[in-house]
Design an enzyme around this catalytic site. Sequence first.
Site, PDB file in Angstrom:
ATOM      1  N   GLY A 123      49.393  24.226 -68.764  1.00  0.00           N
ATOM      2  CA  GLY A 123      49.913  25.429 -68.500  1.00  0.00           C
ATOM      3  C   GLY A 123      51.094  25.183 -67.933  1.00  0.00           C
ATOM      4  N   SER A 157      48.099  26.818 -74.930  1.00  0.00           N
ATOM      5  CA  SER A 157      47.132  26.491 -76.118  1.00  0.00           C
ATOM      6  C   SER A 157      45.660  25.999 -75.842  1.00  0.00           C
ATOM      7  CB  SER A 157      47.766  25.457 -76.956  1.00  0.00           C
ATOM      8  OG  SER A 157      49.132  25.955 -77.343  1.00  0.00           O
ATOM      9  N   GLU A 245      53.344  11.767 -74.800  1.00  0.00           N
ATOM     10  CA  GLU A 245      53.167  13.101 -75.561  1.00  0.00           C
ATOM     11  C   GLU A 245      54.247  13.234 -76.512  1.00  0.00           C
ATOM     12  OE1 GLU A 245      52.709  17.356 -73.777  1.00  0.00           O
ATOM     13  OE2 GLU A 245      54.945  17.082 -74.513  1.00  0.00           O
TER      14      GLU A 245
END
Length: 387
Positions: A123, A157, A245
């Site tokens: 988050g 998500s 990432e």
Amino acid sequence: MFACDTEDLDAIRDGVRSLCSHYDTAYWRDIDERKAFPEEFVEALTEAGWLAAMIPEEYGGSGLGLAEASVILEEVNRCGGNAGTVHGQMYNMFTLLRHGSEAQKRRFLPKIAAGELRLQSMGVTEPTTGTDTTKIKTTAVRQGDKYVINGQKVWISRIQHSDLMILLARTTPLDQVQRKSEGMSIFMIDLHAAIGDGLTVQPIANMVNHETNELFFDNLEIPADSLIGEEGKGFRYILDGLNAERTLIAAECIGDGRWFIEKASDYAHNREVFGRPIGQNQGVQFPIAQAHIEVEAADLMRWRACDEYDKGLSAGASANMAKYLAAEASWKAANVCLQTHGGFGFASEYDVERKFRETRLYQVAPISTNLILSYVAEHLLELPRSF
Ligand SMILES: Cc1cc2nc3c(=O)[nH]c(=O)nc-3n(C[C@H](O)[C@H](O)[C@H](O)COP(=O)(O)OP(=O)(O)OC[C@H]3O[C@@H](n4cnc5c(N)ncnc54)[C@H](O)[C@@H]3O)c2cc1C
């Protein structure tokens, strides 16, 4: 020589492909149409150990590198699936691995490796601050042996299919820090304890089948030992994980790109109009060839990023450029594939429109293309900072 030539990577490709063969495009189409979560696929991937690839062996994982992890996600997309349903676990782990205490690693990692816990959520984004992350308004205030969290997040998500979430919140007000990147911290949130007791989750209807949500924190109390690393250094910790990432997302885009090119080539070969295959027309074959060249070029940058990262070098430049090139290439391949299919590209049963929507996301999330250009301009070309 980049790591892509090793036999180990080929074995991983074969293993993931074999698993994915049980979850064909009809499976993904059905999941997409029902806006459902691919629970069986995620279970199978977890059980086979692929999602624990980067967890060190001492914590029950395989101890593999970024190159191997990137191949796993690439192959899921290459086979027509959507690695966006699972990729969070791969990169959220970096934060725990690099900055968690030994006690936190021993508490969470073996269970994540065994598939007993899912760490699929992170988050960061907020509705009023967007890309300007240092302005986040969600606060975590220390009160004795706990932190109390208030604020709001958006686009978070896989909350409904995760047990844990890494949360970025401000622990020192912006006007009390010397640099705006200071005073933020990251926490491990136990979602089962939090939801309904200080955390409200509101799903967001959206264009892709991405289980993503708005979060409202109203005096959520969490134990003080949920803090990961040092208080105030959370923004740096989040940035730390971004190169991995970005490289993983680049690999997913490469997988998408290859899927689109193969699909377009097959169709161009078989579809006959004006008495010959449409692929005989240069107006149809050249765009496919162009898209292929761009995907392969992006792949070279992805391997450079993996190679640097796995050697412990700073992969910042390569990871950002790989994400940029791969997201551009997969989007171009998606467009070419749709155009090659003509009207049938719009029909769900061809899967092109679904993959077209899925790959479009990577121009925006987890970092938008403009922000990568801004990174390259400022950090590689030393142009003046724009924000
Ligand atoms: C399906 C989906 C899933 C997501 N999952 C997560 C998640 O799990 N966790 C999470 O934290 N976030 C998640 N996000 C959020 C995502 O990371 C953000 O949407 C993205 O970072 C962009 O932020 P924003 O939407 O607030 O856009 P904004 O910051 O409002 O920007 C809007 C547009 O303006 C451009 N822009 C803004 N500032 C500048 C500038 N200075 N220079 C040039 N261009 C600029 C941006 O590039 C963008 O194109 C998800 C988003 C989506 C759509």
